[in-house]
Design an enzyme around this catalytic site. Structure first.
Site, PDB file in Angstrom:
ATOM      1  N   LYS A  69     -23.809  -0.548 -84.184  1.00  0.00           N
ATOM      2  CA  LYS A  69     -23.685  -1.516 -83.374  1.00  0.00           C
ATOM      3  C   LYS A  69     -24.478  -2.885 -83.622  1.00  0.00           C
ATOM      4  CE  LYS A  69     -21.411  -4.997 -80.233  1.00  0.00           C
ATOM      5  NZ  LYS A  69     -20.402  -5.326 -80.944  1.00  0.00           N
ATOM      6  N   ASN A  81      -9.907  -7.487 -81.088  1.00  0.00           N
ATOM      7  CA  ASN A  81     -11.276  -7.709 -80.078  1.00  0.00           C
ATOM      8  C   ASN A  81     -12.150  -8.764 -80.025  1.00  0.00           C
ATOM      9  OD1 ASN A  81     -14.356  -7.378 -81.327  1.00  0.00           O
ATOM     10  ND2 ASN A  81     -12.690  -6.643 -82.739  1.00  0.00           N
ATOM     11  N   LEU A 131     -20.429  -8.620 -78.819  1.00  0.00           N
ATOM     12  CA  LEU A 131     -22.123  -8.262 -79.233  1.00  0.00           C
ATOM     13  C   LEU A 131     -22.354  -7.417 -77.919  1.00  0.00           C
ATOM     14  CD1 LEU A 131     -22.798 -11.598 -81.211  1.00  0.00           C
ATOM     15  CD2 LEU A 131     -23.846  -9.526 -81.661  1.00  0.00           C
ATOM     16  N   CYS A 174     -19.243 -13.029 -87.417  1.00  0.00           N
ATOM     17  CA  CYS A 174     -18.838 -12.698 -85.686  1.00  0.00           C
ATOM     18  C   CYS A 174     -17.642 -13.602 -85.554  1.00  0.00           C
ATOM     19  CB  CYS A 174     -20.073 -12.064 -85.023  1.00  0.00           C
ATOM     20  SG  CYS A 174     -18.963 -11.212 -83.149  1.00  0.00           S
ATOM     21  N   ASN A 218     -15.723  -8.935 -92.820  1.00  0.00           N
ATOM     22  CA  ASN A 218     -15.436  -8.807 -90.904  1.00  0.00           C
ATOM     23  C   ASN A 218     -13.804  -8.737 -90.912  1.00  0.00           C
ATOM     24  OD1 ASN A 218     -16.057  -9.131 -87.730  1.00  0.00           O
ATOM     25  ND2 ASN A 218     -18.423  -9.422 -88.303  1.00  0.00           N
ATOM     26  N   THR A 219     -14.556  -9.027 -89.349  1.00  0.00           N
ATOM     27  CA  THR A 219     -12.396  -8.893 -88.492  1.00  0.00           C
ATOM     28  C   THR A 219     -12.220  -9.922 -88.856  1.00  0.00           C
ATOM     29  OG1 THR A 219     -13.614  -9.524 -86.458  1.00  0.00           O
ATOM     30  CG2 THR A 219     -12.530  -7.032 -86.641  1.00  0.00           C
ATOM     31  N   GLY A 242      -7.713  -3.776 -88.131  1.00  0.00           N
ATOM     32  CA  GLY A 242      -6.389  -2.615 -89.009  1.00  0.00           C
ATOM     33  C   GLY A 242      -6.416  -2.859 -89.934  1.00  0.00           C
ATOM     34  N   GLY A 249     -12.134  -3.006 -94.058  1.00  0.00           N
ATOM     35  CA  GLY A 249     -11.244  -3.778 -93.831  1.00  0.00           C
ATOM     36  C   GLY A 249      -9.781  -2.841 -93.589  1.00  0.00           C
ATOM     37  N   GLY A 250      -9.245  -2.449 -93.046  1.00  0.00           N
ATOM     38  CA  GLY A 250      -8.012  -1.896 -92.589  1.00  0.00           C
ATOM     39  C   GLY A 250      -7.586  -0.635 -93.403  1.00  0.00           C
TER      40      GLY A 250
HETATM   41  O1  RRO Z   1     -19.398  -7.486 -80.508  1.00  0.00           O
HETATM   42  C1  RRO Z   1     -17.811  -8.462 -81.400  1.00  0.00           C
HETATM   43  O2  RRO Z   1     -17.422  -8.792 -80.536  1.00  0.00           O
HETATM   44  C2  RRO Z   1     -17.707  -8.962 -82.521  1.00  0.00           C
HETATM   45  C3  RRO Z   1     -18.767  -8.324 -83.870  1.00  0.00           C
HETATM   46 BR1  RRO Z   1     -20.149  -8.647 -83.323  1.00  0.00          BR
HETATM   47  C4  RRO Z   1     -18.238  -8.865 -85.379  1.00  0.00           C
HETATM   48  O3  RRO Z   1     -18.812  -8.754 -86.028  1.00  0.00           O
HETATM   49  N1  RRO Z   1     -16.754  -8.836 -84.846  1.00  0.00           N
HETATM   50  C5  RRO Z   1     -16.196  -8.396 -84.813  1.00  0.00           C
HETATM   51  O4  RRO Z   1     -14.692  -7.990 -84.624  1.00  0.00           O
HETATM   52  N2  RRO Z   1     -16.514  -8.056 -83.094  1.00  0.00           N
END
Ligand code: RRO
Length: 325
Positions: free
Chosen positions: A44, A68, A72, A131, A194-195, A219, A245-246
């Site tokens: 994390k 999500n 952090l 993020c 990342n997302t 996903g 990613g996915g």
């Molecule tokens: O903690 C988060 O909400 C989070 C982070 Br740090 C990230 O880099 N990517 C994500 O989807 N959630």
């Protein structure tokens, strides 16, 4: 098919790694998944100060993916060094560990690295520059501001001899140029992606489903974007790439490898099945063996396969590298 590779000065027994934010600091999932059978894990994200994270609900599902906004949540650098790294040092020998690092300013990343660098239990850092859920961050994430990204990577590079990966964003119109900037600034590798920022609303009330409002999309919906970003980065830079990613099957992982990734991360799929990554390791080996591919390294960046391969979507173009047989 041999799954081992040598990357970042270390041996990876296979290319499958648990993504940041999906396995805590390893210990949290060790009861349900044999981490030592994986290529590695990413922790994390660690910030300088502890963070409580965002109000619930923090996760919701939609058709082909998940949203999500954890915000952090983490114990901060000092406690991560004292309470999390010793377990990793004692328990993970074969699986490689990257500590994800996040912050609001380049100086915060540097201070996290300084707090952790002398400790055992990990190979290197994955700088989380992308993020989507950091309410305190004004403006663009570092990954979408190439000058800021380059400066931050240079600052961290000057403070550590460990390998440094830069985790980039999916909503980047030119991931090749960003990859190049990260390479020139001294990164040792890239994690893509990342997302993706997103929002799910309750139709009746119009209120966001997540407590924090918007979140990060992950996903299956994210996979084509991730594979595209890896392929674009591969064209412009020569750093090892970690695809994310996915990924939920061995075939998904193969797409990332062929696009140019040396390692693949599994994230959202682990929430449905904590052992998904182990299944992908076994599936990859079987996939390659059936096709007579000698090693996973042969697949990396190999692009389209032979016309007569069982599941090749199209035939090879002139000059395209083929693998197997
Ligand atoms: O903690 C988060 O909400 C989070 C982070 Br740090 C990230 O880099 N990517 C994500 O989807 N959630």
């Amino acid at each position: 098919m041999r799954l081992e590779q040598s990357l970042f000065g270390a041996a990876f027994q296979n290319p499958v790694v648990l993504a940041a934010g999906t396995c805590g600091f390893g210990r949290e999932v060790a009861g349900v998944v044999d981490l030592e059978s994986l290529g590695g894990i990413v922790t994390k994200s660690v910030t300088l100060e502890p963070r409580e994270g965002n109000p619930p609900p923090r996760v919701t599902e939609f058709g082909p993916g998940m949203l999500n906004s954890i915000g952090l949540a983490n114990p901060g650098a000092e406690r991560a060094a004292r309470e999390k790294l010793p377990w990793l040092a004692r328990n993970l020998r074969r699986a490689r560990v990257f500590v994800s690092v996040a912050g609001h300013a380049p100086g915060e990343y540097v201070r996290v690295v300084e707090a952790l660098d002398s400790r055992d239990g990990f190979l290197g850092y994955e700088l989380n520059l992308s993020c989507p859920n950091d309410a305190r961050l004004e403006g663009l994430p570092f990954a979408l501001d190439r000058d800021a990204l380059a400066g931050l990577i240079r600052d961290v590079r000057a403070r550590t001899d460990r390998p440094v990966l830069a985790k980039l964003a999916p909503n980047d119109p030119d991931p090749g140029a960003t990859a190049r900037a990260a390479e020139e600034a001294g990164a040792d590798g890239l994690t893509l992606v990342n997302t993706l920022p997103g929002l799910v609303l309750e139709p009746g009330s119009g209120r966001p489903v997540l407590g924090a409002g918007s979140g990060g999309v992950s996903g299956p919906a994210l996979r084509p974007l991730g594979v595209w970003a890896v392929e674009r980065a591969r064209r412009r830079c020569s750093l090892p790439i970690v695809g994310a990613g996915g990924v939920s099957t061995a075939e998904d992982a193969v797409q990332y490898l062929r696009a140019g990734a040396s390692l693949v991360q599994v994230g959202t799929a682990s929430f449905a099945d904590p052992r998904a990554a182990l299944g992908i390791v076994a599936g990859l080996e079987a996939w390659g063996r059936r096709r007579g591919i000698g090693s996973v390294a042969e697949l990396v960046g190999a692009g389209p396969g032979r016309r007569d391969a069982p599941d090749a979507p199209r035939g090879p173009a002139a000059g395209v590298v083929t693998v197997g047989e």
